[in-house]
Design a protein around this motif. Structure first.
Motif, short mmCIF file in Angstrom:
data_model
loop_
_atom_site.label_atom_id
_atom_site.label_comp_id
_atom_site.label_asym_id
_atom_site.label_seq_id
_atom_site.Cartn_x
_atom_site.Cartn_y
_atom_site.Cartn_z
N SER B 52 38.89 57.35 16.49
CA SER B 52 38.57 56.59 17.71
C SER B 52 38.05 55.20 17.38
O SER B 52 38.38 54.23 18.06
N GLU B 55 40.91 53.09 16.34
CA GLU B 55 41.70 52.68 17.51
C GLU B 55 41.04 51.50 18.23
O GLU B 55 41.71 50.61 18.75
N MET B 176 45.06 59.86 10.58
CA MET B 176 46.11 59.42 9.66
C MET B 176 46.95 58.31 10.29
O MET B 176 47.47 57.43 9.59
N ARG B 177 47.07 58.36 11.61
CA ARG B 177 47.78 57.28 12.30
C ARG B 177 47.04 55.96 12.08
O ARG B 177 47.66 54.91 11.85
N VAL B 179 45.15 55.36 9.54
CA VAL B 179 45.31 55.02 8.11
C VAL B 179 46.59 54.22 7.95
O VAL B 179 46.64 53.19 7.28
N TYR B 456 34.87 61.71 19.69
CA TYR B 456 35.83 61.01 20.56
C TYR B 456 35.14 60.20 21.67
O TYR B 456 35.59 59.13 22.02
#
Lengths: 223, 646, 246
Positions: B52, B55, B176-177, B179, B456
């Protein structure tokens, strides 16, 4: 698309399509061969061989066939080399898992089948096509290569028959895994149809192998 | 002793979180890029936070000791995750989830935090579904719910017996996204060994690369600790072998307060200990109690005959079986909360009615199989039965399972305020390793909820309130003397561990200490034993530092050194646990003091004197830690005694 | 029970390894395989020798950390279990047990029986996710999912990323691992949106890392501790083909 053909799955796709194409070719080949022993004379066989050797469409298909063989072989070798490289250090005690026995020896069976294929090509195909030292026979006033007599002469030799049968047994091993594997590579796996495909694969393998083996046995003992 | 201020926002309970969000400070996108956040631990809380925060645009560094973040021990949670969605239309609400959690926690949790947890619980399910978590579904395609841990409503979402795994993989994937996008940098097989404070603020950590043994320095504008609980201190527990509390202990030693260390949860349905070579216990999901009946023989001679193998449990007549939970708690029966069920099992075994090795009770499905049919039981618990059979080599469809309580979860942990920040500015603690939401006892399917809520939906907001004040702080070079000092002390400690040259391995010392901890600060505690334990642990600590043997070298892959370093911390935590248990002269939740019980053996809480969070401050080696208190005020719930009898 | 153990010892990634033989006696049949190694390690420490390194963590078969190639089987001779769930009662008294690390080019040995499986993380990084940010997602029940799809997705999602599929495959192929993830998401509406890129990117990463090619031997399925079916590999093949064609 360019990456696709070099990717592991893309290569497997080519392997499987080429493999399935060869599977259909085997059926055609078997049909022609059987005509040698089913009929009283060699005429149908020689005519069929002539047709295969002269018809324009078949000739075009011949390239496709060789292409199929080459693709299947080249990709097979490439895949195998990559697979070997993927495990540089081997296990002391190799994999014991109870899975498809034949799947473990595809490259080994393939190599022997290739050797057979080369000999086979020299014996018949290349002879007929380029060397021309095939006896002639006349049907309806036309000259034909008497390939039939060539076959019969070969199969009168015991060691040839044994070698031939051995090669076809190895081909059977190859097909037992290869047939159903091709469908899996194409992404076809279904809880009802996959067992069906596997069954067809086994029936096909037995039928084709038995058919090819029957010919030399018949020639050797009964002709 | 000072009163702690949790900085709870003003306003009515139901509006506190909204009010907070409306008035908190935020960091604009351009500034987020300039801020680094360190997240230690990649379980549900750590991975969800790292994802989070990434992001949002922060630079995140995520650390874990495992070879992959996907292996964090959240993965082992079986049963499910609670959320006040009220999909089954059975009367659930945010308030009811809050109410159950506070009551289940025996009125020792912080009201505002728990309400916020209940509020965001629904969003967690939405988030996980959007990530592709394959929750169980009804035939109509909508999500299935089940009742869990004796709750009156069905609010538990689950993915077979692998809910923790699926939720963790969801959070891991999301991380991982990030990363891939370059916003999270991953440091697996890396252990945090110290926190670096500069001018009183958390500014970085010192780590050891577990493969090469290299000591490294990392800077962060904020440091988030999400390293789970300290249950492994007991040696035998359901925690993973590598689960440890070293990060927590290092920050405690640097000044962060440690709250309610005595509050640990003992799970009633674990597979009993079967040999002294064992180092890990296996949990069987609590859901088994929905259909299984727990009993021991009524007669001592039956117990003897069972233990010697002369008879089988099936040979004991119905009238000679003591379904002690149903007997003692007619209203809830086998579904009483975990702490109650665990103590009742211990009571029977202590009285000499335990089966197996003497430390086990039966969990019997015969009645349920008769009532529902074997196929229904198989559908519901098939994989659990299979797991049991693999471990014990006994078929639970035919012979009752044997179970015994084991250490499972820590309600206690690092003290945090409403923003999940410790008393050290810039140092945050989320998930199991903070103390905030479960009071003295955690309800089933609430750990996953809390871990993900923190990661989150809470921390990504509250951390900004702190970081908004840090936008002018440039990245501090790790050559600063504070980093130097911290690294030196870490090196010194590791070298010391290597050089003791004693005779006992870390595991041997850990086992000795852990079993003693279990006996004294386990399911039942009393003043005399606790006072002795404090002394014993201090002696054990000395023994550890005098007789430890670590093979190998400091600058290589060396699991023995890792263990030794962790055990050193566990022993010190044990001492603090004993002190806290001693201080808390009442029985509540997982904390049971034998002096404080009713005539029937039920826990006796003391709300007048002990309705507070006990937060300990480190005072230095060999000095008694200082206790601080945070009073607990319940304005929206009537405080009552927990009664599972009627 | 008594056993002769032949165990691969390797000081570090660069060192040359070798098999060492150890004898261990008096092991209970109820002892788990890793507990047996714990006992052996304690004996080594008592002799001031370096204990054997192996990966392990949860010891209940879910974290996927434990590995070990035991007598020709990843996770040993029992089916549907990981090494940590394997018990010594599955062996015969007096057995010789050969213990090797996972062998594959993308899984280099770190020490003894410990290998580096971060290649799996890299594959997930390449596309094993649904691109949604936290918050702003629809209600969980907004999109119904057929139960059978959810269940099949769960079958695939049960993968613990242990690498047994790679270890057992004669080609060291990672197809079952990749297929499990691609299949899980391909079956769910949430994952369908990116199905194309996911299949292409994950397969490309898998190939790039040097895993072998799948030859449909089915060994992975037979040895997977979570019994993941190779029907997922077929689905991956389909997804990959359609992704490239469309």
């Amino acid at each position: 698309m360019s990456n696709f053909l070099t990717s592991s799955i893309g290569k497997k796709l080519i392997m499987s399509l080429a493999g399935l194409f060869l599977v259909t070719f085997l059926l055609v080949h078997l049909g022609i061969n059987l005509s040698l022993i089913i009929a009283d004379s060699r005429e149908p066989f020689n005519k069929a061989a002539h047709f295969m050797g002269t018809n324009v469409i078949v000739k075009a298909l011949e390239f496709v066939l060789f292409g199929g063989f080459l693709l299947h072989m080249i990709y097979g070798v490439v895949l195998q080399l990559q697979n070997w490289f993927a495990r540089p250090t081997r296990y002391k005690k190799e994999n014991y898992s109870q899975t498809s026995f034949f799947s473990k020896f595809m490259i080994h069976t393939a190599v022997i089948i290739t050797v057979f294929l080369v000999i086979h090509l020299f014996d018949f195909y290349l002879k007929a096509k380029f060397f021309g030292d095939v006896p002639l026979v006349v049907y309806d006033g036309k000259d034909y290569h008497d390939l039939g007599i060539l076959v019969i002469e070969k199969f009168k030799l015991g060691w040839v028959v044994v070698f031939y049968i051995a090669c076809f047994l190895l081909l059977a091993f190859h097909l037992l895994h290869g047939f159903q594997s091709a469908f899996q590579s194409l992404g076809i796996n279904h809880k009802t149809y996959t067992p069906l495909i596997k069954a067809i694969g086994v029936i096909y393998t037995i039928a084709v192998t038995a058919g090819f083996i029957f010919i030399p046995v018949y020639v050797y003992f009964w002709m | 002793m000072t009163q702690l201020n949790a900085r709870i926002p003003e306003g009515p309970l139901a509006e506190k979180w909204n009010n907070y969000k409306a008035s908190q400070k935020l960091v604009n996108p351009a500034n987020k890029r300039k801020l680094d956040i360190i997240v230690v631990g990649t379980g549900l809380a750590g991975a969800s936070a790292a994802a989070s925060l990434g992001e949002l645009g922060f630079n995140v560094k995520a650390f874990c000791y495992q070879d992959s973040p996907r292996r964090a021990h959240s993965i082992a949670a079986q049963g499910g995750i609670n959320a006040a969605k009220n999909y089954p239309n059975d009367g659930d609400s945010v308030y009811r989830l809050y109410y159950d959690t506070i009551k289940g926690g025996d009125y020792r949790a912080r009201e505002a935090n728990v309400y916020r947890l209940a509020e965001v619980s629904g969003s967690i399910i939405d988030q996980c579904v959007a990530q592709g978590v394959p929750f169980a579904r009804e035939y109509g395609g909508l999500l299935d719910n089940r009742s869990f841990g004796g709750a009156q409503v069905s609010r538990t979402f689950y993915a077979r017996g692998q809910t923790g795994q699926q939720l963790l993989l969801g959070a891991y994937s999301a991380m991982m996204r990030q990363v891939k996008l370059g916003r999270v940098k991953l440091y697996p097989r890396t252990e945090m060994l110290d926190v670096v404070l500069i001018d009183g603020k958390a500014r970085g950590i010192i780590t050891r690369n577990l493969v090469t043994g290299k000591i490294e320095r990392h800077f962060g504008h904020a440091v988030v600790i999400a390293t789970g609980g300290y249950g492994r201190a007991f040696f035998l527990s359901t925690n993973a072998m590598g689960s440890n509390s070293s990060a927590v202990w290092q920050i405690y030693k640097k000044g962060a307060y440690f709250a309610n260390p005595a509050f640990v949860q003992i799970h009633p349905t674990c597979i009993p200990v079967h040999g002294d070579y064992q180092s890990k216990l296996t949990l069987m999901s609590e859901s088994l109690r929905n259909d299984g009946r727990i009993w021991v023989p009524k007669k001592k001679e039956d117990v003897e005959a069972l233990r010697s193998g002369r008879i089988k449990p099936g040979d004991i007549a119905e009238d000679d079986r003591d379904y002690y939970l149903e007997r003692r708690y007619p209203a809830f029966g086998n579904l009483v909360p975990r702490d109650v069920a665990s103590r009742a099992a211990k009571e029977r075994c202590d009285a000499g009615y335990g089966v197996g090795s003497g430390l086990a009770v039966y969990l019997d499905f015969k009645e349920a199989i008769g009532r529902l049919g074997k196929h229904v039981i198989e559908e519901r618990y098939g994989n659990l039965f299979q797991m049991y059979e693999k471990i014990v080599d006994d078929n639970p469809y035919e012979t009752p399972m044997m179970i015994y309580p084991a250490i499972h979860y820590c309600m206690g942990g690092i003290w945090v305020d409403y923003e999940l920040m410790t008393n050290i500015p810039g140092l945050f603690s989320i998930g199991e390793c903070n103390f905030s939401d479960h009071g003295a006892n955690r309800l089933g399917a609430s750990a996953l909820m809390q871990g993900l809520a923190d990661g989150y939906f809470v921390l990504p907001y509250t951390i900004q309130n702190y970081l908004a004040g840090e936008i002018l702080t440039p990245r501090i070079p790790v050559t600063q003397p504070e980093f130097e000092e911290s690294e030196n002390s870490v090196r010194e400690r590791l070298n010391k561990l290597m050089q003791i040259g004693g005779k006992q391995s870390a595991d041997q010392l850990h086992r000795k200490f852990g079993l003693h901890l279990w006996e004294t600060v386990g399911m039942a505690r009393n003043r005399k034993e606790l006072e002795k334990a404090v002394k014993d642990f201090s002696a054990l600590r000395e023994e550890f530092w005098a007789d430890l043997r670590v093979t190998g070298m400091v600058d290589e892959f060396n699991p023995e050194l890792e263990k030794a370093s962790r055990v050193a911390d566990f022993i010190e935590i044990g001492e603090l646990m004993a002190r806290d248990a001693l201080q808390r002269e009442e029985s509540c939740g997982g904390h049971f003091r034998e002096e404080y019980q009713t005539e029937e053996g039920e826990a006796k809480r003391d709300d007048n004197d002990f309705m507070f969070v006990g937060a300990w401050e480190y005072a230095g080696q060999g000095k008694e830690p200082i206790l601080h208190k945070e009073s607990l005020i319940y304005e929206n719930i009537k405080v009552q005694s927990r009664n599972y009898k009627i | 029970m008594d056993f002769t153990l032949k165990i691969w010892r390797q000081e570090n990634a660069k060192a040359k390894g070798r098999f060492e033989t150890y004898n261990i006696t008096g092991i209970s049949a109820d002892c788990s395989f890793l507990e047996m190694l714990d006992i052996l390690n304690q004996q080594l420490i008592d002799k001031i020798e370096k204990p054997i390194c192996f990966d392990h963590d949860c010891r209940e078969g879910i974290c996927g950390a434990c590995s070990l190639y035991i007598n020709g089987h990843p996770h040993g001779p029992d089916t549907g279990v990981t090494t940590c769930q394997l018990h010594m009662r599955k062996f015969k008294d007096g057995d010789t047990i050969i213990i090797e690390p996972w062998r594959a080019k993308p899984f280099p040995v770190i020490k003894d029986l410990v290998v580096d499986r971060s290649a799996f993380d890299q594959i997930i990084e390449a596309g094993g996710f649904v691109s949604v940010n936290t918050g702003g997602v629809p209600d969980a029940n907004a999109i119904p999912v057929p139960r059978v799809d959810a269940e099949t997705a769960m079958d695939a999602a049960a993968c613990i990323g242990c690498g047994a599929c790679v270890a057992t495959c004669k080609n060291a192929s990672a197809m079952l691992f990749v297929a499990a993830k691609v299949s899980q998401f391909a079956l769910l509406p949430q994952g369908k949106i990116e199905a194309k890129e996911r299949a292409i990117n994950m397969v490309a990463k898998m190939d790039e890392l040097g895993f072998g090619n799948c030859t449909n031997t089915g060994a992975c399925e037979a040895e997977c501790p979570k019994n993941i079916s190779i029907s997922h590999i077929a689905r991956l093949n389909r997804e990959y083909l359609t992704a490239n064609i469309s």
